[in-house]
Motif scaffolding. Structure first.
Motif, PDB file in Angstrom:
ATOM      1  N   GLN A  33      11.318   1.177  -9.130  1.00  0.00           N
ATOM      2  CA  GLN A  33      10.181   0.468  -8.228  1.00  0.00           C
ATOM      3  C   GLN A  33       9.018   0.295  -9.315  1.00  0.00           C
ATOM      4  OE1 GLN A  33      10.716   3.208  -4.526  1.00  0.00           O
ATOM      5  NE2 GLN A  33       9.141   1.475  -4.035  1.00  0.00           N
ATOM      6  N   TRP A  34       7.929  -0.924  -9.121  1.00  0.00           N
ATOM      7  CA  TRP A  34       6.807  -0.896  -9.848  1.00  0.00           C
ATOM      8  C   TRP A  34       5.672  -1.004  -8.530  1.00  0.00           C
ATOM      9  CZ3 TRP A  34       5.353  -1.355 -14.758  1.00  0.00           C
ATOM     10  CH2 TRP A  34       6.400  -1.790 -15.673  1.00  0.00           C
ATOM     11  N   PHE A  35       4.685  -0.258  -8.851  1.00  0.00           N
ATOM     12  CA  PHE A  35       3.637   0.049  -7.833  1.00  0.00           C
ATOM     13  C   PHE A  35       2.522  -0.475  -8.515  1.00  0.00           C
ATOM     14  CE2 PHE A  35       5.560   2.336  -4.530  1.00  0.00           C
ATOM     15  CZ  PHE A  35       6.587   3.109  -5.192  1.00  0.00           C
ATOM     16  N   HIS A  36       1.578  -0.698  -7.713  1.00  0.00           N
ATOM     17  CA  HIS A  36       0.107  -1.201  -8.313  1.00  0.00           C
ATOM     18  C   HIS A  36      -0.946  -0.268  -7.372  1.00  0.00           C
ATOM     19  CE1 HIS A  36      -3.839  -3.803  -7.998  1.00  0.00           C
ATOM     20  NE2 HIS A  36      -3.825  -3.106  -9.025  1.00  0.00           N
ATOM     21  N   GLN A  37      -1.762   0.613  -8.272  1.00  0.00           N
ATOM     22  CA  GLN A  37      -2.669   1.379  -7.552  1.00  0.00           C
ATOM     23  C   GLN A  37      -3.784   0.763  -7.758  1.00  0.00           C
ATOM     24  OE1 GLN A  37      -3.000   5.629  -8.577  1.00  0.00           O
ATOM     25  NE2 GLN A  37      -3.569   6.069  -6.839  1.00  0.00           N
ATOM     26  N   ASN A  38      -4.598   0.178  -6.483  1.00  0.00           N
ATOM     27  CA  ASN A  38      -5.784  -0.318  -6.640  1.00  0.00           C
ATOM     28  C   ASN A  38      -7.130   0.507  -6.968  1.00  0.00           C
ATOM     29  OD1 ASN A  38      -6.431   0.814  -4.237  1.00  0.00           O
ATOM     30  ND2 ASN A  38      -5.942  -1.109  -3.156  1.00  0.00           N
ATOM     31  N   PRO A  39      -8.046   0.176  -7.285  1.00  0.00           N
ATOM     32  CA  PRO A  39      -9.370   1.034  -7.529  1.00  0.00           C
ATOM     33  C   PRO A  39      -9.774   1.976  -6.293  1.00  0.00           C
ATOM     34  CG  PRO A  39      -9.618  -1.273  -8.445  1.00  0.00           C
ATOM     35  CD  PRO A  39      -8.317  -1.140  -7.623  1.00  0.00           C
ATOM     36  N   TRP A  40      -9.229   1.723  -5.247  1.00  0.00           N
ATOM     37  CA  TRP A  40      -9.636   2.565  -4.016  1.00  0.00           C
ATOM     38  C   TRP A  40      -8.377   3.534  -4.017  1.00  0.00           C
ATOM     39  CZ3 TRP A  40     -10.106  -2.649  -4.604  1.00  0.00           C
ATOM     40  CH2 TRP A  40     -11.516  -2.857  -4.422  1.00  0.00           C
ATOM     41  N   GLY A  41      -7.460   3.596  -4.735  1.00  0.00           N
ATOM     42  CA  GLY A  41      -6.329   4.527  -4.780  1.00  0.00           C
ATOM     43  C   GLY A  41      -5.129   4.398  -3.894  1.00  0.00           C
ATOM     44  N   GLN A  42      -5.140   3.084  -3.574  1.00  0.00           N
ATOM     45  CA  GLN A  42      -3.936   2.936  -2.643  1.00  0.00           C
ATOM     46  C   GLN A  42      -2.840   2.283  -3.322  1.00  0.00           C
ATOM     47  OE1 GLN A  42      -4.656   0.813   0.890  1.00  0.00           O
ATOM     48  NE2 GLN A  42      -2.484   0.994   1.810  1.00  0.00           N
ATOM     49  N   LEU A  43      -1.499   2.860  -3.241  1.00  0.00           N
ATOM     50  CA  LEU A  43      -0.412   2.482  -3.783  1.00  0.00           C
ATOM     51  C   LEU A  43       0.368   1.350  -2.911  1.00  0.00           C
ATOM     52  CD1 LEU A  43       1.126   5.969  -5.244  1.00  0.00           C
ATOM     53  CD2 LEU A  43       0.876   3.790  -6.628  1.00  0.00           C
ATOM     54  N   ILE A  44       0.525   0.151  -3.791  1.00  0.00           N
ATOM     55  CA  ILE A  44       1.088  -1.095  -3.171  1.00  0.00           C
ATOM     56  C   ILE A  44       2.585  -1.045  -3.657  1.00  0.00           C
ATOM     57  CG2 ILE A  44       0.661  -3.661  -2.897  1.00  0.00           C
ATOM     58  CD1 ILE A  44      -2.457  -2.774  -3.196  1.00  0.00           C
ATOM     59  N   ASN A  45       3.550  -1.361  -3.128  1.00  0.00           N
ATOM     60  CA  ASN A  45       4.913  -1.705  -3.718  1.00  0.00           C
ATOM     61  C   ASN A  45       4.870  -3.131  -4.092  1.00  0.00           C
ATOM     62  OD1 ASN A  45       5.281   0.344  -1.908  1.00  0.00           O
ATOM     63  ND2 ASN A  45       7.505  -0.088  -1.879  1.00  0.00           N
ATOM     64  N   LEU A  46       5.233  -3.369  -5.385  1.00  0.00           N
ATOM     65  CA  LEU A  46       5.338  -4.540  -6.223  1.00  0.00           C
ATOM     66  C   LEU A  46       6.741  -4.893  -6.102  1.00  0.00           C
ATOM     67  CD1 LEU A  46       2.928  -4.241  -9.171  1.00  0.00           C
ATOM     68  CD2 LEU A  46       2.292  -5.198  -6.920  1.00  0.00           C
ATOM     69  N   PHE A  47       7.639  -4.360  -6.557  1.00  0.00           N
ATOM     70  CA  PHE A  47       8.995  -4.750  -6.818  1.00  0.00           C
ATOM     71  C   PHE A  47       9.795  -3.353  -6.657  1.00  0.00           C
ATOM     72  CE2 PHE A  47       8.777  -8.863  -7.893  1.00  0.00           C
ATOM     73  CZ  PHE A  47       7.555  -8.974  -8.507  1.00  0.00           C
ATOM     74  N   TYR A  48      10.960  -3.477  -6.040  1.00  0.00           N
ATOM     75  CA  TYR A  48      11.812  -2.640  -5.873  1.00  0.00           C
ATOM     76  C   TYR A  48      13.185  -3.562  -6.904  1.00  0.00           C
ATOM     77  CZ  TYR A  48      16.799  -0.753  -4.747  1.00  0.00           C
ATOM     78  OH  TYR A  48      17.710  -0.147  -4.811  1.00  0.00           O
ATOM     79  N   ILE A  49      13.461  -2.988  -8.195  1.00  0.00           N
ATOM     80  CA  ILE A  49      14.110  -3.797  -9.083  1.00  0.00           C
ATOM     81  C   ILE A  49      15.219  -2.892  -9.913  1.00  0.00           C
ATOM     82  CG2 ILE A  49      12.460  -3.914 -10.596  1.00  0.00           C
ATOM     83  CD1 ILE A  49      13.521  -6.752 -11.376  1.00  0.00           C
ATOM     84  N   PRO A  50      16.215  -2.298  -9.341  1.00  0.00           N
ATOM     85  CA  PRO A  50      17.030  -1.414 -10.034  1.00  0.00           C
ATOM     86  C   PRO A  50      17.687  -2.350 -11.344  1.00  0.00           C
ATOM     87  CG  PRO A  50      17.961  -1.996  -8.135  1.00  0.00           C
ATOM     88  CD  PRO A  50      16.758  -2.559  -7.896  1.00  0.00           C
ATOM     89  N   SER A  51      17.911  -3.752 -11.252  1.00  0.00           N
ATOM     90  CA  SER A  51      18.289  -4.448 -12.378  1.00  0.00           C
ATOM     91  C   SER A  51      17.925  -5.981 -11.903  1.00  0.00           C
ATOM     92  CB  SER A  51      19.944  -4.402 -12.302  1.00  0.00           C
ATOM     93  OG  SER A  51      20.489  -4.748 -11.092  1.00  0.00           O
ATOM     94  N   GLY A  52      18.111  -6.707 -12.893  1.00  0.00           N
ATOM     95  CA  GLY A  52      17.880  -8.036 -12.634  1.00  0.00           C
ATOM     96  C   GLY A  52      16.373  -8.664 -12.900  1.00  0.00           C
ATOM     97  N   THR A  53      16.093  -9.716 -12.112  1.00  0.00           N
ATOM     98  CA  THR A  53      14.762 -10.357 -12.178  1.00  0.00           C
ATOM     99  C   THR A  53      14.431 -10.599 -10.888  1.00  0.00           C
ATOM    100  OG1 THR A  53      14.996 -11.111 -14.547  1.00  0.00           O
ATOM    101  CG2 THR A  53      13.527 -12.082 -13.166  1.00  0.00           C
ATOM    102  N   LYS A  54      13.133 -10.711 -10.539  1.00  0.00           N
ATOM    103  CA  LYS A  54      12.578 -10.685  -9.241  1.00  0.00           C
ATOM    104  C   LYS A  54      11.012 -11.628  -9.422  1.00  0.00           C
ATOM    105  CE  LYS A  54      14.705  -7.544  -6.087  1.00  0.00           C
ATOM    106  NZ  LYS A  54      14.532  -6.480  -5.055  1.00  0.00           N
ATOM    107  N   GLN A  55      10.785 -12.340  -8.629  1.00  0.00           N
ATOM    108  CA  GLN A  55       9.540 -12.755  -8.796  1.00  0.00           C
ATOM    109  C   GLN A  55       8.774 -13.051  -7.533  1.00  0.00           C
ATOM    110  OE1 GLN A  55       9.205 -16.475 -10.919  1.00  0.00           O
ATOM    111  NE2 GLN A  55       7.129 -16.494 -10.857  1.00  0.00           N
ATOM    112  N   ASN A  56       7.582 -12.896  -7.505  1.00  0.00           N
ATOM    113  CA  ASN A  56       6.699 -12.843  -6.303  1.00  0.00           C
ATOM    114  C   ASN A  56       5.251 -13.165  -6.557  1.00  0.00           C
ATOM    115  OD1 ASN A  56       5.488 -12.427  -3.948  1.00  0.00           O
ATOM    116  ND2 ASN A  56       5.541 -10.128  -3.669  1.00  0.00           N
ATOM    117  N   GLY A  57       4.921 -14.604  -6.433  1.00  0.00           N
ATOM    118  CA  GLY A  57       3.827 -15.400  -6.812  1.00  0.00           C
ATOM    119  C   GLY A  57       3.643 -15.158  -8.436  1.00  0.00           C
ATOM    120  N   ARG A  58       2.455 -14.401  -8.702  1.00  0.00           N
ATOM    121  CA  ARG A  58       2.113 -14.732 -10.150  1.00  0.00           C
ATOM    122  C   ARG A  58       2.586 -13.438 -10.856  1.00  0.00           C
ATOM    123  NH1 ARG A  58      -2.318 -12.625 -11.032  1.00  0.00           N
ATOM    124  NH2 ARG A  58      -2.835 -12.190  -8.906  1.00  0.00           N
ATOM    125  N   LEU A  59       3.434 -12.768 -10.094  1.00  0.00           N
ATOM    126  CA  LEU A  59       3.970 -11.414 -10.841  1.00  0.00           C
ATOM    127  C   LEU A  59       5.725 -11.551 -10.662  1.00  0.00           C
ATOM    128  CD1 LEU A  59       2.324  -8.518  -8.951  1.00  0.00           C
ATOM    129  CD2 LEU A  59       1.546  -9.762 -10.944  1.00  0.00           C
TER     130      LEU A  59
END
Lengths: 108, 114
Positions: A33-59
């Protein structure tokens, strides 16, 4: 346990720039998994990606499990992209282990 | 996905006291996890909490310091006991999705001990 190495450790961008974050891991995994922790400390799920390629908007993310690495692409970065990005691989039968992450700062 | 709430969102406590943090999930989950993030550091797993059994603690964490309750499949509490300034951290709970693939995190509890 599994070792995680993320690069670069710190990254400073101007708004609008593109970037690639890399994650190397030491053992085979059945989950990542890739997570983004914003400056307020919250962890946001970006991708669950054990293999391959995924896209979500600019990411987008690519995991090459056989070569034990994953990449996170951020295009047209925005100030709201600032924070810490964690790549978290999960070996079979184990629990999430967080590395040090990549600290991203996007300046206006 | 899972929606997780935590209470309190932040607190300032005096040394020697205890604080109980609550974690509520919007669906039934088997496993809940508690993490600590000390200032400027990454996340460290404290313990795994399964409903109906004792929590499993990671190396360096003990039940007397971090007692955990898991009374049902949607709720858990973590108590930080006899606090010292070194306990100042963000405490996060997380859950696995029903398939056991993704983990989701609550918004965290920011604790400052003076």
């Amino acid at each position: 346990g599994i070792q995680v190495e993320q690069s670069p450790p710190d990254l400073i961008l101007q708004e609008g720039a593109n970037s690639t974050l890399r994650c190397n891991f030491s053992d085979s995994v059945n989950n990542l998994q890739w997570f983004h922790q914003n400056p307020w400390g919250q962890l946001i799920n970006l991708f669950y990606i054990p293999s391959g390629t995924k896209q979500n908007g600019r990411l987008s993310a690519t995991t090459v499990a056989t070569e034990r690495y994953s990449l996170l692409y951020i295009s047209s970065s925005q100030t709201t992209d600032s924070g810490v990005y964690f790549c978290v691989p999960l070996p079979s039968g184990s629990r999430l282990t967080f590395g040090e992450g990549t600290q991203l700062t996007v300046n206006p | 996905s899972a929606v997780i709430s935590q209470k309190p969102s932040r607190d300032i406590c005096q040394r020697g006291t205890s604080l109980t943090i609550q974690c509520q999930v919007d669906s039934q989950v088997t496993m809940m996890f508690w993490y600590r993030q000390q200032p400027g550091q990454s996340l460290t797993l404290i313990a795994t909490a399964n409903q109906g059994s004792e929590a499993t603690y990671e190396s360096g964490f003990v039940i007397d310091k971090f007692p955990i309750s898991r009374p049902n499949l949607t709720f858990s509490t973590l108590t930080v006991s006899n606090m010292s300034p070194e306990d100042s951290s963000i405490y996060l709970c997380s859950v696995e999705d029903a398939q056991g693939y993704e983990q989701y995190f609550g918004p965290g509890t920011r604790l400052t001990v003076t």
